[in-house]
Design a protein around this motif. Structure first.
Motif, PDB file in Angstrom:
ATOM      1  N   MET A   1      50.446  28.723  -5.737  1.00  0.00           N
ATOM      2  CA  MET A   1      49.803  27.726  -4.978  1.00  0.00           C
ATOM      3  C   MET A   1      48.412  27.140  -5.868  1.00  0.00           C
ATOM      4  O   MET A   1      47.835  28.047  -6.254  1.00  0.00           O
ATOM      5  N   THR A   2      48.446  25.767  -5.709  1.00  0.00           N
ATOM      6  CA  THR A   2      47.711  25.089  -6.306  1.00  0.00           C
ATOM      7  C   THR A   2      46.075  25.336  -5.792  1.00  0.00           C
ATOM      8  O   THR A   2      45.876  25.449  -4.554  1.00  0.00           O
ATOM      9  N   ILE A   3      45.115  25.546  -6.540  1.00  0.00           N
ATOM     10  CA  ILE A   3      43.709  25.751  -6.111  1.00  0.00           C
ATOM     11  C   ILE A   3      43.117  24.013  -6.227  1.00  0.00           C
ATOM     12  O   ILE A   3      43.130  23.125  -7.197  1.00  0.00           O
ATOM     13  N   GLN A   4      42.537  23.752  -4.982  1.00  0.00           N
ATOM     14  CA  GLN A   4      41.925  22.460  -5.039  1.00  0.00           C
ATOM     15  C   GLN A   4      40.707  22.280  -5.913  1.00  0.00           C
ATOM     16  O   GLN A   4      40.284  23.309  -6.123  1.00  0.00           O
ATOM     17  N   ILE A   5      40.812  21.393  -6.442  1.00  0.00           N
ATOM     18  CA  ILE A   5      39.594  20.894  -7.532  1.00  0.00           C
ATOM     19  C   ILE A   5      38.098  21.450  -7.110  1.00  0.00           C
ATOM     20  O   ILE A   5      37.392  22.021  -7.605  1.00  0.00           O
TER      21      ILE A   5
ATOM     22  N   GLY B   1      47.100  12.630 -18.881  1.00  0.00           N
ATOM     23  CA  GLY B   1      47.136  14.002 -18.392  1.00  0.00           C
ATOM     24  C   GLY B   1      46.687  14.431 -17.304  1.00  0.00           C
ATOM     25  O   GLY B   1      45.932  13.527 -16.431  1.00  0.00           O
ATOM     26  N   HIS B   2      47.242  15.362 -16.614  1.00  0.00           N
ATOM     27  CA  HIS B   2      46.820  16.015 -15.245  1.00  0.00           C
ATOM     28  C   HIS B   2      47.277  17.297 -15.131  1.00  0.00           C
ATOM     29  O   HIS B   2      47.975  17.807 -15.757  1.00  0.00           O
ATOM     30  N   MET B   3      46.290  18.084 -14.370  1.00  0.00           N
ATOM     31  CA  MET B   3      46.105  19.524 -14.349  1.00  0.00           C
ATOM     32  C   MET B   3      46.430  19.988 -12.797  1.00  0.00           C
ATOM     33  O   MET B   3      45.612  19.178 -12.066  1.00  0.00           O
ATOM     34  N   GLU B   4      46.992  20.896 -12.489  1.00  0.00           N
ATOM     35  CA  GLU B   4      47.152  21.579 -11.151  1.00  0.00           C
ATOM     36  C   GLU B   4      46.915  22.944 -11.638  1.00  0.00           C
ATOM     37  O   GLU B   4      47.707  23.562 -12.255  1.00  0.00           O
ATOM     38  N   VAL B   5      45.826  23.364 -11.078  1.00  0.00           N
ATOM     39  CA  VAL B   5      45.288  24.771 -11.332  1.00  0.00           C
ATOM     40  C   VAL B   5      45.870  25.847 -10.511  1.00  0.00           C
ATOM     41  O   VAL B   5      45.715  25.778  -9.214  1.00  0.00           O
ATOM     42  N   ASP B   6      46.539  26.836 -11.085  1.00  0.00           N
ATOM     43  CA  ASP B   6      47.314  27.794 -10.272  1.00  0.00           C
ATOM     44  C   ASP B   6      46.395  28.880 -10.087  1.00  0.00           C
ATOM     45  O   ASP B   6      46.628  29.670  -9.041  1.00  0.00           O
TER      46      ASP B   6
ATOM     47  N   LEU C   1      41.311  29.268 -16.853  1.00  0.00           N
ATOM     48  CA  LEU C   1      42.302  28.703 -15.853  1.00  0.00           C
ATOM     49  C   LEU C   1      43.894  28.938 -16.349  1.00  0.00           C
ATOM     50  O   LEU C   1      44.035  29.045 -17.661  1.00  0.00           O
ATOM     51  N   ILE C   2      44.581  29.042 -15.354  1.00  0.00           N
ATOM     52  CA  ILE C   2      46.147  28.980 -15.764  1.00  0.00           C
ATOM     53  C   ILE C   2      46.418  27.564 -14.767  1.00  0.00           C
ATOM     54  O   ILE C   2      46.131  27.615 -13.634  1.00  0.00           O
ATOM     55  N   ALA C   3      47.182  26.835 -15.495  1.00  0.00           N
ATOM     56  CA  ALA C   3      47.395  25.412 -14.845  1.00  0.00           C
ATOM     57  C   ALA C   3      48.647  24.880 -15.357  1.00  0.00           C
ATOM     58  O   ALA C   3      49.136  25.029 -16.393  1.00  0.00           O
ATOM     59  N   ARG C   4      49.271  24.021 -14.444  1.00  0.00           N
ATOM     60  CA  ARG C   4      50.479  23.185 -15.004  1.00  0.00           C
ATOM     61  C   ARG C   4      49.726  21.969 -15.391  1.00  0.00           C
ATOM     62  O   ARG C   4      49.091  21.114 -14.620  1.00  0.00           O
TER      63      ARG C   4
END
Length: 108
Positions: free
Chosen positions: A1-5, A60-65, A74-77
Motif C-alpha cells: 500500500m502506497t504511503i501518501q506524501i 521521474g515519479h515515486m510511489e513510496v511503499d 524508503l522503499i518505493a516504486r
C-alpha cells in the motif's frame, strides 16, 4: 500500500518526493545542501547530471511503499520514461539545517 506524501515522516524527504512527483526542479534543488552528493546502485554519480537524466528530463515519479529510519529510508516504486517502473530503495542524510546532504538509491 502506497504511503501518501503528506504522511511521510521526515520533512526533507517528504519535500524531496513531492518535488520529484511535481517535476519541480527548483524546489528539488533548494532541498539540497551545498556540495550534496548521491549514489546510484552503490556508485557515486554526478548529482546534477543524474537528477536531470533520471528525474526531470525523463518524468521521474515515486510511489513510496515503506519508510524506516525515521523516514530517511524508503522503499518505493520508481518510474521514469527511460527505465519504466522498478522497486527501489532510497536513503537520505539530512544536515542540521534540514537540507539533504546525500541521498543513495538503487534497486531494492
Amino acid at each position: 500500500m502506497t504511503i501518501q506524501i503528506t504522511r511521510l515522516s521526515d520533512p526533507a524527504v517528504r519535500a524531496f518526493v513531492a518535488a520529484v512527483n511535481n517535476h519541480d526542479r527548483e524546489s528539488f534543488m533548494a532541498l539540497l545542501a551545498p556540495g550534496a552528493t548521491m549514489a546510484d546502485d552503490g556508485s557515486d554519480r554526478d548529482l546534477a547530471d543524474w537528477v536531470d537524466r533520471e528525474i526531470f528530463s525523463s518524468h521521474g515519479h515515486m510511489e513510496v511503499d515503506n519508510e524506516s529510519n525515521g523516514g530517511r529510508s524508503l522503499i518505493a516504486r520508481y518510474s521514469n520514461d527511460t527505465w519504466g517502473e522498478m522497486r527501489t530503495r532510497w536513503s537520505f542524510t539530512v544536515d542540521e539545517d534540514g537540507r539533504i546532504s546525500r541521498f543513495e538509491t538503487g534497486q531494492a
